[in-house]
Design a protein around this motif. Structure first.
Motif, PDB file in Angstrom:
ATOM      1  N   ASN A  15      46.291  -0.405  48.793  1.00 36.68           N
ATOM      2  CA  ASN A  15      47.134   0.647  48.179  1.00 36.68           C
ATOM      3  C   ASN A  15      46.705   2.073  48.831  1.00 36.68           C
ATOM      4  O   ASN A  15      45.452   2.025  49.658  1.00 36.68           O
ATOM      5  CB  ASN A  15      47.220   0.916  46.516  1.00 36.68           C
ATOM      6  CG  ASN A  15      45.748   1.008  46.104  1.00 36.68           C
ATOM      7  OD1 ASN A  15      44.749   1.839  46.905  1.00 36.68           O
ATOM      8  ND2 ASN A  15      45.099   0.205  45.275  1.00 36.68           N
ATOM      9  N   THR A  17      46.097   6.441  48.651  1.00 34.65           N
ATOM     10  CA  THR A  17      46.425   7.726  48.022  1.00 34.65           C
ATOM     11  C   THR A  17      46.164   8.777  48.901  1.00 34.65           C
ATOM     12  O   THR A  17      45.325   8.618  49.975  1.00 34.65           O
ATOM     13  CB  THR A  17      45.382   7.618  46.576  1.00 34.65           C
ATOM     14  OG1 THR A  17      44.287   7.485  47.070  1.00 34.65           O
ATOM     15  CG2 THR A  17      45.699   6.578  45.469  1.00 34.65           C
ATOM     16  N   THR A  19      45.155  13.018  48.786  1.00 30.05           N
ATOM     17  CA  THR A  19      44.796  14.103  47.747  1.00 30.05           C
ATOM     18  C   THR A  19      44.699  15.351  48.814  1.00 30.05           C
ATOM     19  O   THR A  19      44.146  15.215  49.860  1.00 30.05           O
ATOM     20  CB  THR A  19      43.801  14.050  46.963  1.00 30.05           C
ATOM     21  OG1 THR A  19      43.757  12.840  46.216  1.00 30.05           O
ATOM     22  CG2 THR A  19      43.319  15.264  45.994  1.00 30.05           C
ATOM     23  N   ASP A  27      46.455  22.052  44.410  1.00 30.43           N
ATOM     24  CA  ASP A  27      47.224  20.810  44.787  1.00 30.43           C
ATOM     25  C   ASP A  27      48.763  20.881  44.839  1.00 30.43           C
ATOM     26  O   ASP A  27      49.474  19.985  45.229  1.00 30.43           O
ATOM     27  CB  ASP A  27      46.573  19.350  44.248  1.00 30.43           C
ATOM     28  CG  ASP A  27      47.095  19.386  42.493  1.00 30.43           C
ATOM     29  OD1 ASP A  27      47.478  20.484  42.216  1.00 30.43           O
ATOM     30  OD2 ASP A  27      46.790  18.482  41.958  1.00 30.43           O
ATOM     31  N   ARG A  28      49.177  21.936  44.159  1.00 24.32           N
ATOM     32  CA  ARG A  28      50.658  22.264  44.128  1.00 24.32           C
ATOM     33  C   ARG A  28      51.143  22.835  45.300  1.00 24.32           C
ATOM     34  O   ARG A  28      52.326  22.748  45.774  1.00 24.32           O
ATOM     35  CB  ARG A  28      50.962  23.108  42.911  1.00 24.32           C
ATOM     36  CG  ARG A  28      50.653  22.582  41.358  1.00 24.32           C
ATOM     37  CD  ARG A  28      50.829  23.587  40.562  1.00 24.32           C
ATOM     38  NE  ARG A  28      49.986  24.660  40.595  1.00 24.32           N
ATOM     39  CZ  ARG A  28      50.065  25.783  40.173  1.00 24.32           C
ATOM     40  NH1 ARG A  28      51.105  26.201  39.306  1.00 24.32           N
ATOM     41  NH2 ARG A  28      49.440  26.940  40.397  1.00 24.32           N
ATOM     42  N   VAL A  32      52.221  17.395  51.548  1.00 21.48           N
ATOM     43  CA  VAL A  32      52.337  15.725  51.566  1.00 21.48           C
ATOM     44  C   VAL A  32      53.155  15.450  50.078  1.00 21.48           C
ATOM     45  O   VAL A  32      52.536  15.895  49.047  1.00 21.48           O
ATOM     46  CB  VAL A  32      51.192  14.860  51.388  1.00 21.48           C
ATOM     47  CG1 VAL A  32      51.652  13.275  51.560  1.00 21.48           C
ATOM     48  CG2 VAL A  32      50.422  15.081  53.173  1.00 21.48           C
ATOM     49  N   LYS A  33      54.114  14.881  50.098  1.00 19.18           N
ATOM     50  CA  LYS A  33      54.965  14.474  48.805  1.00 19.18           C
ATOM     51  C   LYS A  33      54.637  13.112  48.440  1.00 19.18           C
ATOM     52  O   LYS A  33      54.775  13.017  47.202  1.00 19.18           O
ATOM     53  CB  LYS A  33      56.636  14.822  49.133  1.00 19.18           C
ATOM     54  CG  LYS A  33      57.092  16.148  49.306  1.00 19.18           C
ATOM     55  CD  LYS A  33      58.462  16.237  49.517  1.00 19.18           C
ATOM     56  CE  LYS A  33      58.811  17.625  49.845  1.00 19.18           C
ATOM     57  NZ  LYS A  33      60.233  17.797  50.046  1.00 19.18           N
ATOM     58  N   SER A  34      54.384  12.132  49.226  1.00 17.75           N
ATOM     59  CA  SER A  34      54.219  10.805  48.933  1.00 17.75           C
ATOM     60  C   SER A  34      53.623  10.112  50.002  1.00 17.75           C
ATOM     61  O   SER A  34      53.575  10.527  51.179  1.00 17.75           O
ATOM     62  CB  SER A  34      55.631  10.015  48.637  1.00 17.75           C
ATOM     63  OG  SER A  34      56.532   9.788  49.620  1.00 17.75           O
ATOM     64  N   VAL A  35      53.157   8.937  49.358  1.00 20.09           N
ATOM     65  CA  VAL A  35      52.407   8.178  50.631  1.00 20.09           C
ATOM     66  C   VAL A  35      53.087   6.809  50.253  1.00 20.09           C
ATOM     67  O   VAL A  35      53.105   6.208  49.233  1.00 20.09           O
ATOM     68  CB  VAL A  35      50.831   7.805  50.343  1.00 20.09           C
ATOM     69  CG1 VAL A  35      50.240   6.968  51.318  1.00 20.09           C
ATOM     70  CG2 VAL A  35      50.145   9.313  50.742  1.00 20.09           C
ATOM     71  N   GLU A  36      53.538   5.962  51.434  1.00 21.41           N
ATOM     72  CA  GLU A  36      54.005   4.742  51.193  1.00 21.41           C
ATOM     73  C   GLU A  36      53.438   3.820  52.387  1.00 21.41           C
ATOM     74  O   GLU A  36      52.998   4.241  53.463  1.00 21.41           O
ATOM     75  CB  GLU A  36      55.936   4.773  51.558  1.00 21.41           C
ATOM     76  CG  GLU A  36      56.228   5.467  50.260  1.00 21.41           C
ATOM     77  CD  GLU A  36      57.764   5.602  50.563  1.00 21.41           C
ATOM     78  OE1 GLU A  36      58.289   4.616  50.889  1.00 21.41           O
ATOM     79  OE2 GLU A  36      58.357   6.989  50.319  1.00 21.41           O
TER      80      GLU A  36
END
Length: 166
Positions: A15, A17, A19, A27-28, A32-36
């Motif tokens: 997996n 993550t 940050t 962090d707002r 980066v919006k997502s990690v795939e």
């Protein structure tokens, strides 16, 4: 940023993550919006010719062939462009035939293999009007006894980028 792992092997469960705390530790403000995670099959380059025939943009950055829809053969089915992460379908050909082989001994030894690839039928509903990305691989006809020096498309004589796309 280079990611050069110190481990080699097969990873079956992982997996990731990410940050990010911006310049004011908020962090707002993350970019980066997502990690795939995807199974990378091969790094390639969408060069200018490929971009004109199959879409995409030649940005001189590596692009990625991935096995997004896992299959038993672990062949790529999606091309991720380094330009905005755009994706394109990749159509795999599993049928090929060596049409001719010729060798020319001399100061340098030339061994030419012509391969005919049977491309899969691509449904009109998902076909790209500018061209489609095709993938095929075949067994080395000389069992690694020679070094690959060029790959040419017979239809237009253009050269496939050696080392990455061939």
């Amino acid at each position: 940023m280079d990611l050069d792992p110190s481990l080699q092997g097969t990873f079956s469960d992982y997996n990731a993550t990410f940050t990010y705390k911006g310049p004011i530790n908020d962090d707002r403000l993350a970019l980066v919006k997502s990690v795939e995670i995807y199974e990378l099959t091969h790094c390639v380059y969408i060069d200018a010719l490929a971009a004109s025939q199959g879409g995409g943009i030649d940005d001189s950055l590596p692009d990625f062939l991935v096995d997004l829809l896992p299959d038993i053969d672990r062949l790529p089915d999606t091309l991720f462009s380094s330009n905005n992460g755009e994706t394109s379908p990749v159509f795999v050909s599993r049928e090929w035939t060596i049409v001719s082989e010729e060798s020319t001994p001399g100061e340098t030894y030339d061994y030419v293999v012509r391969v005919q690839v049977t491309l899969p039928n691509i449904p009109d509903a998902i076909a790209n009007p500018d061209g489609d990305w095709q993938y095929f691989r075949f067994d080395d006809p000389v069992s690694s006894s020679l070094v690959l020096t060029s790959v040419l498309r017979e239809d237009d004589g253009s050269e496939v980028l050696l080392g990455f796309n061939a």
